[in-house]
Motif scaffolding. Structure first.
Motif: not given
Length: 216
Positions: A24-29, A51-55, A137-142, A191-194
């Protein structure tokens, strides 16, 4: 507008190529390859998985609530729903769902919304927007904060009132409920686990979720 299209999955946990418990409170990508299936499990019930999604091949083309709602003429998601990007591109299809209904309009909690909805002393509380930003922020500026968009709230119960308002009610998910999505192309999942403690979206008790992935 209610949707309760509950369909169990034929996939077995032991066949998954990936499994992780998100506290709870953590993220996942993570990137989903074409054809891969992702299952989000509400381990203890009544949790909310923002949850969000991107191409993945065009990161600026993110999930669109408007395109998704318009495409299916329903504000709720369940088995058979197609999740679309801003461009209209089909990102994922929900292929199994034992909860039956998921929210597309409630949005994610933030420091600012916590102060407006509840009180100014909630400003410092952990929130989904900050979790999203830490993962991006952990995706190297993408990705930047401009890539945040109205998200899906899996397992969250947000009824629409007769006058068009929104209510944040107790969840409709029980322990072990899950939703499965098959990626149509190469899709980045976020995902952000709320961690929300101020409304009943998770019974005022944030709990872990599990993410599993199959190759098909």
């Amino acid at each position: 507008m209610a949707v309760f299209n509950r369909v169990e999955s034929p996939r077995q946990v032991e066949d998954a190529i990936y499994s992780e418990v998100v506290q709870a409170g953590d993220g996942w990508m993570r990137v989903l390859k074409p054809g891969q299936v992702m299952r989000i499990v509400d381990l203890e019930g009544n949790q909310a998985a923002d949850t969000l999604f991107y191409d993945a091949e065009n990161p600026e083309d993110h999930y669109s609530a408007v395109a998704t709602i318009t495409g299916q003429s329903n504000i709720y998601l369940s088995t058979g729903s197609i999740l679309r990007a801003e461009s209209g591109k089909e990102l994922l299809r929900i292929v199994a769902d034992t909860c039956g209904r998921h929210d597309t309009v409630g949005g994610s909690c933030s420091a600012q919304s916590n102060t407006v909805r509840y009180s100014h002393d909630k400003l410092s509380m952990h929130n989904c927007r900050d979790t999203f930003m830490l993962q991006l922020a952990g995706q190297d500026g993408v990705y930047t904060k401009r890539d945040l968009a109205p998200n899906i709230n899996f397992f969250m119960n947000v009824p629409v009132t007769p006058d068009g308002g929104l209510k944040f009610d107790d969840g409709v998910s029980s322990p072990g409920c899950y939703v499965e999505m098959q990626s149509i192309g190469s899709t980045m999942a976020l995902i952000s686990n709320c961690p929300q403690l101020n409304n009943p979206c998770n019974a005022y008790n944030p709990t872990p979720i599990q993410v599993l992935i199959w190759d098909k």
